[in-house]
Write a protein that holds these residues in place. Structure first.
Motif, PDB file in Angstrom:
ATOM      1  N   ILE A   1      59.737  36.421 -34.038  1.00  0.00           N
ATOM      2  CA  ILE A   1      60.189  36.898 -35.411  1.00  0.00           C
ATOM      3  C   ILE A   1      59.660  36.218 -36.620  1.00  0.00           C
ATOM      4  O   ILE A   1      59.240  36.661 -37.492  1.00  0.00           O
ATOM      5  N   LEU A   2      60.138  34.933 -36.234  1.00  0.00           N
ATOM      6  CA  LEU A   2      59.632  33.895 -37.280  1.00  0.00           C
ATOM      7  C   LEU A   2      58.280  33.673 -37.574  1.00  0.00           C
ATOM      8  O   LEU A   2      57.578  33.728 -38.670  1.00  0.00           O
ATOM      9  N   VAL A   3      57.390  33.466 -36.558  1.00  0.00           N
ATOM     10  CA  VAL A   3      55.968  33.603 -36.673  1.00  0.00           C
ATOM     11  C   VAL A   3      55.583  34.748 -37.466  1.00  0.00           C
ATOM     12  O   VAL A   3      54.757  34.591 -38.528  1.00  0.00           O
ATOM     13  N   HIS A   4      55.957  35.851 -37.057  1.00  0.00           N
ATOM     14  CA  HIS A   4      55.291  37.205 -37.593  1.00  0.00           C
ATOM     15  C   HIS A   4      55.901  37.225 -39.092  1.00  0.00           C
ATOM     16  O   HIS A   4      55.021  37.552 -39.706  1.00  0.00           O
ATOM     17  N   LYS A   5      57.164  36.836 -39.379  1.00  0.00           N
ATOM     18  CA  LYS A   5      57.589  37.031 -40.635  1.00  0.00           C
ATOM     19  C   LYS A   5      56.661  35.871 -41.638  1.00  0.00           C
ATOM     20  O   LYS A   5      56.210  36.400 -42.828  1.00  0.00           O
ATOM     21  N   ILE A   6      56.544  34.720 -41.227  1.00  0.00           N
ATOM     22  CA  ILE A   6      55.776  33.770 -42.066  1.00  0.00           C
ATOM     23  C   ILE A   6      53.943  34.394 -42.103  1.00  0.00           C
ATOM     24  O   ILE A   6      53.780  34.049 -43.132  1.00  0.00           O
ATOM     25  N   GLN A   7      53.748  34.797 -40.941  1.00  0.00           N
ATOM     26  CA  GLN A   7      52.334  34.976 -41.132  1.00  0.00           C
ATOM     27  C   GLN A   7      52.091  36.189 -41.919  1.00  0.00           C
ATOM     28  O   GLN A   7      50.957  36.293 -42.685  1.00  0.00           O
ATOM     29  N   THR A   8      52.840  37.323 -41.710  1.00  0.00           N
ATOM     30  CA  THR A   8      52.610  38.548 -42.542  1.00  0.00           C
ATOM     31  C   THR A   8      52.980  38.365 -44.248  1.00  0.00           C
ATOM     32  O   THR A   8      52.365  39.017 -44.942  1.00  0.00           O
ATOM     33  N   THR A   9      54.101  37.839 -44.388  1.00  0.00           N
ATOM     34  CA  THR A   9      54.607  37.708 -45.706  1.00  0.00           C
ATOM     35  C   THR A   9      53.978  36.491 -46.514  1.00  0.00           C
ATOM     36  O   THR A   9      54.095  36.259 -47.608  1.00  0.00           O
ATOM     37  N   ARG A  10      53.395  35.701 -45.653  1.00  0.00           N
ATOM     38  CA  ARG A  10      52.753  34.158 -46.291  1.00  0.00           C
ATOM     39  C   ARG A  10      53.827  33.739 -46.988  1.00  0.00           C
ATOM     40  O   ARG A  10      53.543  33.053 -48.039  1.00  0.00           O
ATOM     41  N   SER A  11      55.009  33.597 -46.531  1.00  0.00           N
ATOM     42  CA  SER A  11      56.225  33.092 -47.269  1.00  0.00           C
ATOM     43  C   SER A  11      57.182  32.606 -46.110  1.00  0.00           C
ATOM     44  O   SER A  11      57.535  33.244 -45.322  1.00  0.00           O
ATOM     45  N   CYS A  12      57.888  31.380 -46.377  1.00  0.00           N
ATOM     46  CA  CYS A  12      58.983  31.204 -45.431  1.00  0.00           C
ATOM     47  C   CYS A  12      60.347  30.977 -46.361  1.00  0.00           C
ATOM     48  O   CYS A  12      61.324  30.300 -46.112  1.00  0.00           O
ATOM     49  N   ARG A  13      60.283  31.953 -47.299  1.00  0.00           N
ATOM     50  CA  ARG A  13      61.698  31.885 -48.070  1.00  0.00           C
ATOM     51  C   ARG A  13      62.769  32.358 -47.385  1.00  0.00           C
ATOM     52  O   ARG A  13      62.664  33.386 -46.604  1.00  0.00           O
ATOM     53  N   GLY A  14      63.883  31.527 -47.429  1.00  0.00           N
ATOM     54  CA  GLY A  14      65.152  32.024 -46.642  1.00  0.00           C
ATOM     55  C   GLY A  14      65.078  31.522 -45.203  1.00  0.00           C
ATOM     56  O   GLY A  14      66.160  31.590 -44.649  1.00  0.00           O
ATOM     57  N   ILE A  15      64.050  30.813 -44.953  1.00  0.00           N
ATOM     58  CA  ILE A  15      64.133  30.228 -43.712  1.00  0.00           C
ATOM     59  C   ILE A  15      64.330  28.571 -43.855  1.00  0.00           C
ATOM     60  O   ILE A  15      63.647  27.901 -44.569  1.00  0.00           O
ATOM     61  N   SER A  16      65.299  27.733 -43.106  1.00  0.00           N
ATOM     62  CA  SER A  16      65.562  26.537 -43.143  1.00  0.00           C
ATOM     63  C   SER A  16      64.327  25.800 -42.611  1.00  0.00           C
ATOM     64  O   SER A  16      64.420  25.787 -41.231  1.00  0.00           O
ATOM     65  N   PHE A  17      64.020  24.800 -43.410  1.00  0.00           N
ATOM     66  CA  PHE A  17      62.874  23.771 -42.670  1.00  0.00           C
ATOM     67  C   PHE A  17      63.512  22.969 -41.678  1.00  0.00           C
ATOM     68  O   PHE A  17      63.163  22.600 -40.671  1.00  0.00           O
ATOM     69  N   LYS A  18      64.645  22.449 -42.239  1.00  0.00           N
ATOM     70  CA  LYS A  18      65.508  21.650 -41.611  1.00  0.00           C
ATOM     71  C   LYS A  18      66.084  21.952 -40.094  1.00  0.00           C
ATOM     72  O   LYS A  18      65.945  21.416 -39.182  1.00  0.00           O
ATOM     73  N   THR A  19      66.384  23.326 -40.104  1.00  0.00           N
ATOM     74  CA  THR A  19      66.632  23.867 -38.530  1.00  0.00           C
ATOM     75  C   THR A  19      65.592  23.952 -37.933  1.00  0.00           C
ATOM     76  O   THR A  19      65.665  23.532 -36.575  1.00  0.00           O
ATOM     77  N   GLN A  20      64.322  24.337 -38.426  1.00  0.00           N
ATOM     78  CA  GLN A  20      63.157  24.445 -37.463  1.00  0.00           C
ATOM     79  C   GLN A  20      62.736  22.950 -37.142  1.00  0.00           C
ATOM     80  O   GLN A  20      62.204  22.936 -35.986  1.00  0.00           O
ATOM     81  N   ALA A  21      63.034  21.844 -37.979  1.00  0.00           N
ATOM     82  CA  ALA A  21      62.469  20.531 -37.660  1.00  0.00           C
ATOM     83  C   ALA A  21      63.601  20.092 -36.391  1.00  0.00           C
ATOM     84  O   ALA A  21      63.183  19.436 -35.585  1.00  0.00           O
ATOM     85  N   LEU A  22      64.761  20.384 -36.622  1.00  0.00           N
ATOM     86  CA  LEU A  22      65.800  20.079 -35.451  1.00  0.00           C
ATOM     87  C   LEU A  22      65.361  20.763 -34.259  1.00  0.00           C
ATOM     88  O   LEU A  22      65.604  20.393 -33.178  1.00  0.00           O
ATOM     89  N   TYR A  23      65.137  22.135 -34.230  1.00  0.00           N
ATOM     90  CA  TYR A  23      64.479  22.701 -32.922  1.00  0.00           C
ATOM     91  C   TYR A  23      63.646  21.930 -32.287  1.00  0.00           C
ATOM     92  O   TYR A  23      63.177  21.881 -31.413  1.00  0.00           O
ATOM     93  N   VAL A  24      62.405  21.568 -33.221  1.00  0.00           N
ATOM     94  CA  VAL A  24      61.223  20.756 -32.714  1.00  0.00           C
ATOM     95  C   VAL A  24      61.821  19.341 -31.972  1.00  0.00           C
ATOM     96  O   VAL A  24      61.510  19.177 -30.991  1.00  0.00           O
ATOM     97  N   THR A  25      62.704  18.845 -32.682  1.00  0.00           N
ATOM     98  CA  THR A  25      63.300  17.767 -32.085  1.00  0.00           C
ATOM     99  C   THR A  25      64.041  17.893 -30.708  1.00  0.00           C
ATOM    100  O   THR A  25      63.866  17.190 -29.663  1.00  0.00           O
TER     101      THR A  25
END
Length: 196
Positions: A18-42
């Motif tokens: 869902i996130l990949v689709h949202k970012i690719q189709t809207t070309r925006s990551c507005r409203g998504i926490s980069f820090k949360t995603q970085a924590l998940y990568v960790t």
């Protein structure tokens, strides 16, 4: 076959897609926490360090999309202000104290379990600060919540069929489930506005 775990893992995969689709189709990551995603990568690097050389996480791809490929700069660090060091420090300490064997991979696994239980906090904090959430963002959070909720019957199933209880995963999972429940209760009482 444990269907609870299968559906839980499929729900987790759905949240990532869902996130990949949202970012690719809207070309925006507005409203998504980069820090949360970085924590998940960790979380995933620590948990699957032995597999990391052969397996590239979709979470890393989401970070790539957010930082490099989302077109205009849509990630706003002035909104994504949660201090992740308040999560990382205690999770490292818990990983060092609570593990099944004192080895690097085992401590990293334990750390990853504790970190995953709180990794969503920057996203929830950001939603609370802005008071708005795109529909796709709430779908992402719902899929993540379903992933965690389905793991509760998975633990019950494993207890009765395999006589297995993992106190670290269960404790962290209960904390994580509590965070999602709190979010959904708040979501029911609050009206999040769609951004203009």
């Amino acid at each position: 076959m444990n269907l609870f775990r299968l559906f839980g893992d499929m729900s987790h995969l759905a949240s990532i897609l869902i996130l990949v689709h949202k970012i690719q189709t809207t070309r925006s990551c507005r409203g998504i926490s980069f820090k949360t995603q970085a924590l998940y990568v960790t979380v995933f690097i620590a948990r699957y360090l032995d597999l990391f050389i052969e397996w590239v996480s979709l979470s890393c791809y989401i970070l790539y999309l957010m930082k490099v490929n989302s077109g205009e700069p849509t990630h706003d660090p002035s909104i994504d202000t949660f201090r992740v060091e308040y999560l990382l420090g205690p999770c490292v300490l818990l990983g060092l104290i609570f593990h099944y064997r004192f080895s690097v991979l085992e401590v990293l696994w334990s750390f990853s379990i504790f970190l995953e239980s709180v990794a969503i906090l920057p996203q929830l904090f950001m939603l609370q600060r802005t008071g708005e959430a795109e529909t796709i963002t709430t779908h992402y959070l719902a899929a993540l919540g379903a992933y965690r909720a389905l793991y509760i019957p998975n633990w019950i199933y494993r207890y009765f069929t395999e006589d297995v209880v993992d106190p670290i995963a269960v404790t962290a999972g209960i904390v994580q489930t509590g965070l999602y429940l709190d979010f959904f209760i708040v979501l029911q009482g609050q009206k999040f506005e769609l951004p203009a």
